[in-house]
Scaffold this motif. Structure first.
Motif, mmCIF file in Angstrom:
data_model
loop_
_atom_site.group_PDB
_atom_site.id
_atom_site.type_symbol
_atom_site.label_atom_id
_atom_site.label_comp_id
_atom_site.label_asym_id
_atom_site.label_seq_id
_atom_site.Cartn_x
_atom_site.Cartn_y
_atom_site.Cartn_z
ATOM 1 N N ILE A 184 0.850 -1.178 0.000
ATOM 2 C CA ILE A 184 0.000 0.000 0.000
ATOM 3 C C ILE A 184 0.890 1.234 0.000
ATOM 4 C CG2 ILE A 184 -2.105 -0.944 0.998
ATOM 5 C CD1 ILE A 184 -1.140 -0.122 3.746
ATOM 6 N N ALA A 191 -5.153 5.406 -0.500
ATOM 7 C CA ALA A 191 -4.287 4.231 -0.381
ATOM 8 C C ALA A 191 -4.225 3.529 -1.728
ATOM 9 C CB ALA A 191 -4.822 3.281 0.684
ATOM 10 N N ILE A 216 -6.362 -3.156 2.726
ATOM 11 C CA ILE A 216 -7.339 -2.075 2.807
ATOM 12 C C ILE A 216 -7.623 -1.727 4.267
ATOM 13 C CG2 ILE A 216 -9.756 -1.493 2.362
ATOM 14 C CD1 ILE A 216 -9.459 -3.231 -0.230
ATOM 15 N N ALA A 227 -9.408 3.898 -1.539
ATOM 16 C CA ALA A 227 -8.332 3.086 -2.091
ATOM 17 C C ALA A 227 -8.425 3.091 -3.605
ATOM 18 C CB ALA A 227 -8.408 1.650 -1.567
#
Length: 263
Positions: A184, A191, A216, A227
């Motif tokens: 990440i 993200a 996540i 994300a």
């Protein structure tokens, strides 16, 4: 069916933020600006780190600008390729390159998952998530992909010099066998999921889904609200996975090159 807010397509503002975050996350040490175009010159494998991103409409004619870029890429022993996005400047660049016979390839989708919610990290019994540093991660994923030592070194160099903080993770079983790996990249509430990879012998067992959910969750715990990730149009298995996780299309991009592109 009425779409829930997180299932709706991202706004133009969020898509633009995702594009900027992706550019920051893929920045190599070797780059230069030429008349508003960002030239990336990494010797690694990732095309987003070894291409032109046409960010601004400059003052030079297209012929002169391409000639200058061609010389820069030739000096770096790299093929000249241009990344085309909805944000490319000038807006008609794709059509102009197509009219000149430039080859279009690597159709890619940028997907977004909106409104992340922090919660407990739950892994299947017998599995654990191991954080690793950039050097270890570049070596692990590079070997899985069959990358050359030069490409692995360039990947590490890019991660180590990145203005965005990367966090690499390995999903392991009780015997420390690698089930999946991924990273990440966190920036301003976003993200990015990068380098998601499952060893061949571990595929079709749900490990990639487990890993992505864990990544996540780790991102949400650190304040990420959305994300994003990038996936090739021809990667049907990955697209199915990310759809199940709730990702939706933000925008598409592709590349163009003067001659057929060879990895």
């Amino acid at each position: 069916m009425t779409l829930r807010p997180r299932d709706a397509p991202p706004s133009a503002t969020l898509s633009r933020r995702i594009e900027d975050a992706g550019l920051n996350a893929s920045a190599p040490p070797q780059q230069a600006l030429v008349d508003g175009w960002l030239l990336r010159l990494s010797p690694g494998k990732a095309k987003r780190a070894r291409c032109i991103n046409a960010l601004q409409r400059g003052h030079l004619s297209l012929d002169i600008l391409l000639a200058r870029c061609r010389a820069v890429f030739a000096s770096a022993s790299l093929p000249l390729i241009v990344r085309i996005t909805p944000f490319t400047q000038p807006h008609d660049l794709d059509a102009e390159l197509a009219s000149r016979g430039w080859h279009r390839f690597d159709e890619t989708q940028v997907l977004a998952l909106q409104d992340l919610k922090p919660g407990p990290l739950a892994l299947p019994a017998g599995q654990r998530l191991l954080p690793v540093d950039a050097a270890r991660y570049a070596e692990v994923v590079g070997q899985l992909r069959g990358n050359t030592p030069e490409q692995i070194a360039a990947h590490f160099e890019r991660l180590a010099a990145s203005p965005v903080r990367y966090q690499g993770h390995l999903l392991l079983d009780t015997k420390d066998r690698l089930l999946a790996c991924g990273q990440i990249a966190l920036e301003d509430g976003l993200a990015g999921l990068y380098d998601i990879y499952t060893p061949l012998e571990q595929r079709r067992r749900g490990h990639a889904q487990t890993l992505c959910r864990a990544l996540i969750q780790r991102a949400a715990e650190q304040g990420a609200r959305h994300a994003y990730l990038q996936v090739s149009d021809d990667n049907a298995a990955a697209l199915q996975l990310y759809t199940r996780l709730g990702f939706v299309l933000a925008y598409r991009y592709h590349y163009r090159s003067e001659t057929p592109y060879v990895e």
